[in-house]
Design an enzyme around this catalytic site. Structure first.
Site, PDB file in Angstrom:
ATOM      1  N   GLU A 293      17.180  28.946  29.941  1.00 23.88           N
ATOM      2  CA  GLU A 293      17.791  28.755  28.618  1.00 23.88           C
ATOM      3  C   GLU A 293      18.575  29.989  28.184  1.00 23.88           C
ATOM      4  OE1 GLU A 293      15.361  27.373  25.358  1.00 23.88           O
ATOM      5  OE2 GLU A 293      15.422  25.333  26.080  1.00 23.88           O
ATOM      6  N   HIS A 322       3.531  26.317  52.540  1.00 26.89           N
ATOM      7  CA  HIS A 322       3.500  25.102  53.349  1.00 26.89           C
ATOM      8  C   HIS A 322       4.424  24.036  52.782  1.00 26.89           C
ATOM      9  CE1 HIS A 322       0.068  26.653  55.656  1.00 26.89           C
ATOM     10  NE2 HIS A 322      -0.140  27.327  54.538  1.00 26.89           N
ATOM     11  N   LYS A 435      19.526  17.375  21.690  1.00 33.16           N
ATOM     12  CA  LYS A 435      18.654  17.152  20.528  1.00 33.16           C
ATOM     13  C   LYS A 435      19.368  16.275  19.504  1.00 33.16           C
ATOM     14  CE  LYS A 435      15.491  21.150  20.056  1.00 33.16           C
ATOM     15  NZ  LYS A 435      15.052  22.238  19.179  1.00 33.16           N
TER      16      LYS A 435
HETATM   17  O1  PA5 Z   1      13.310  28.710  23.451  1.00 34.45           O
HETATM   18  C1  PA5 Z   1      13.699  27.924  22.608  1.00 34.45           C
HETATM   19  O2  PA5 Z   1      14.333  28.299  21.607  1.00 34.45           O
HETATM   20  C2  PA5 Z   1      13.392  26.451  22.741  1.00 34.45           C
HETATM   21  O3  PA5 Z   1      12.790  26.182  23.956  1.00 34.45           O
HETATM   22  C3  PA5 Z   1      12.456  26.004  21.617  1.00 34.45           C
HETATM   23  O4  PA5 Z   1      11.279  26.755  21.657  1.00 34.45           O
HETATM   24  C4  PA5 Z   1      12.130  24.511  21.742  1.00 34.45           C
HETATM   25  O5  PA5 Z   1      13.308  23.754  21.752  1.00 34.45           O
HETATM   26  C5  PA5 Z   1      11.245  24.065  20.588  1.00 34.45           C
HETATM   27  O6  PA5 Z   1      11.875  24.309  19.370  1.00 34.45           O
HETATM   28  P1  PA5 Z   1      11.051  24.355  18.040  1.00 34.45           P
HETATM   29  O7  PA5 Z   1      10.129  25.514  18.079  1.00 34.45           O
HETATM   30  O8  PA5 Z   1      12.071  24.485  16.953  1.00 34.45           O
HETATM   31  O9  PA5 Z   1      10.290  23.076  17.938  1.00 34.45           O
END
Ligand code: PA5
Length: 468
Positions: A293, A322, A435
């Protein structure tokens, strides 16, 4: 301290597939110095999303988390964490690593009277139903974690569970809920205020994947009896160490630069993370999210389209020797493999010398500890023989102190490599798009335009398929 062994990325060891480390470190020393200085200078700047660098110094949060854990001590048999991505993976990885193996199957005494812990980080109806079948919700503390307060997966889980809790406990249900969310924005914050839940705050300018040292990670970990003071200690010592702007003394910078140059100069853009310990299995999941990310970005900071793509791959030693190692040794030479090696396991397990007369007598009388680390060393050396770059992170032991060091080192490495790529490592526009489409498909108010756009695209694609 944890250490990083770069031997098997050196061109002296793996030939032309490797790097001249001394030269690279010298050449990039000024750039690295600038990056580390800037990160430290800007960490308090609003909007820089660098508050994760301060999390270990938030004594107030640590105090409140410990107070809450003491307050609910003995009241619950289960902790149920609802969250997804950065809101779940850190605590999931750390609890799996730090609690006794098979924690949830141990009887209470063996758990020192601490509760079992479950994570729901998906919306699989069968899984949720299965979990609800085995949990006594009356004896379950639900920690719902979402920074935005509106993530569909987390909030839909919460709605299902809140409904069941209310049926069982009436208004008292709220005593079984603790919410971790933004200090003022978002639906969960609003609900928490209205319903009177105990809450913790996800600090401003901390992205989910960098939030493990905030209440997001600390609350669930403290609730199952893990030593969050040691976690903070590990954070602080690593933070101090990584403030060193000299790349030769900064393992996060070395790790970042090696991965960067392997990608840019040698075409090795796949980053395999392979701990040699089952307890560290989910560390790879956490790392994969952090890396993917943060670093998978369409544009650089200048607005140029670059489709940056260092790609994480999860593996587990010795199991995946393996399964994946054949490919890593002989397949495309496009990977950097990082091993995490545990120098001292909690248990020493001897292999009995019971088949002396067979070819297995080389195992008998040795320990399985020796075997797993021999396999780690053998795999690293074999990869080097095949000219495959690999790094080894040495973890002296699996405990709160060293794991906190490891996690913070990875966070800093990610921030530094983001700067080398000249990208914003702290946003995630590619996730937001999906989203929004989900909200549109589920008929959320305000997303009508996205819904129309999405329907048009789906129909157009269908027509295209039919014309084939
Ligand atoms: O790292 C990030 O920003 C994302 O992976 C969020 O943690 C994830 O989308 C969950 O978002 P939220 O905490 O708003 O529910």
């Amino acid at each position: 301290m944890i250490t990083l062994d770069c031997t098997n990325v050196s061109n002296k060891v793996i030939g032309e597939q490797g790097l001249d480390l001394a030269q690279c470190f010298d050449e990039y020393a000024p750039k690295i110095q600038e990056i580390i200085t800037n990160l430290n200078m800007n960490k308090d700047k609003p909007g820089a999303w660098l508050q994760w660098m301060n999390l270990g110094y938030n004594e107030e949060t640590v105090w409140y988390v410990k107070e809450f854990a003491a307050m609910v001590d003995g009241r619950f048999d289960n902790i149920l964490v609802l969250g997804i991505g950065g809101s779940a993976l850190g605590a999931m990885a750390l609890s799996e690593a730090l609690l006794k193996p098979y924690w949830n199957l141990l009887d209470k005494e063996k758990r020192d009277n601490f509760p079992r812990i479950f994570f729901l980080d998906n919306i699989d109806p069968d899984e949720i139903n299965g979990l609800l079948d085995i949990l006594d919700l009356k004896k379950t503390l639900v920690n719902v974690i979402t920074k935005s307060g509106s993530t569909a997966e987390t909030m839909s889980q919460f709605m299902i569970i809140k409904d069941r809790l209310y049926e069982l406990l009436g208004d008292d249900y709220r005593k079984n809920v603790v919410a971790t969310t933004d200090k003022q924005a978002g639906i969960l914050r609003q609900l928490a205020n209205e319903e009177g839940y105990k809450t913790f705050v996800v600090p401003d300018d901390v992205g989910g994947r960098f939030s493990v040292f905030s209440a997001v990670g600390l609350v669930p970990l403290a609730l199952v009896g893990l030593d969050i003071d040691e976690i903070i200690k590990g954070f602080k010592i690593m933070d101090l160490t990584l403030k060193n702007t000299d790349i030769k003394k900064n393992i996060a910078a070395q790790n970042a630069l090696i991965h960067y140059l392997m990608d840019k100069q040698k075409g090795k853009y796949l980053s395999v993370i392979m701990p040699y310990s089952s307890r560290l299995k989910y560390v790879s999941d956490w790392y994969a999210q952090l890396w993917a990310e943060s670093l998978g970005k369409e544009y650089n900071r200048k607005g140029e389209k670059i489709n940056n793509g260092p790609t994480p791959i999860k593996a587990l030693g010795a199991t995946d020797q393996h399964s994946q190692i054949q490919l890593y040794n002989e397949g495309k030479n496009d990977k950097v493999i990082t091993f995490i090696r545990v120098d001292e396991f909690d248990n020493e397990l001897a292999i009995p010398n019971i088949f002396e007369y067979t070819g297995l007598n080389y195992l008998g009388g040795k320990s399985i500890n020796r075997l797993i680390n021999a396999e780690a060393d053998a795999t690293a050396t074999t990869l080097a023989d095949f000219q495959r770059p690999n790094l080894t992170i040495h973890l002296p032991k699996i405990n709160e102190y060293y794991l906190a060091q490891l996690f913070y080192m990875f966070e800093m490495e990610t921030a530094i490599i983001g700067e080398l790529y000249d990208i914003d490592a702290f946003n995630q526009p590619g996730v937001e798009q999906a989203k929004n489409y989900t909200y549109a498909l589920m008929g959320r108010l305000g997303y009508e335009e996205s819904a129309a756009e999405l329907k048009e695209k789906i129909n157009r694609n269908k027509e295209l398929m039919e014309s084939i």
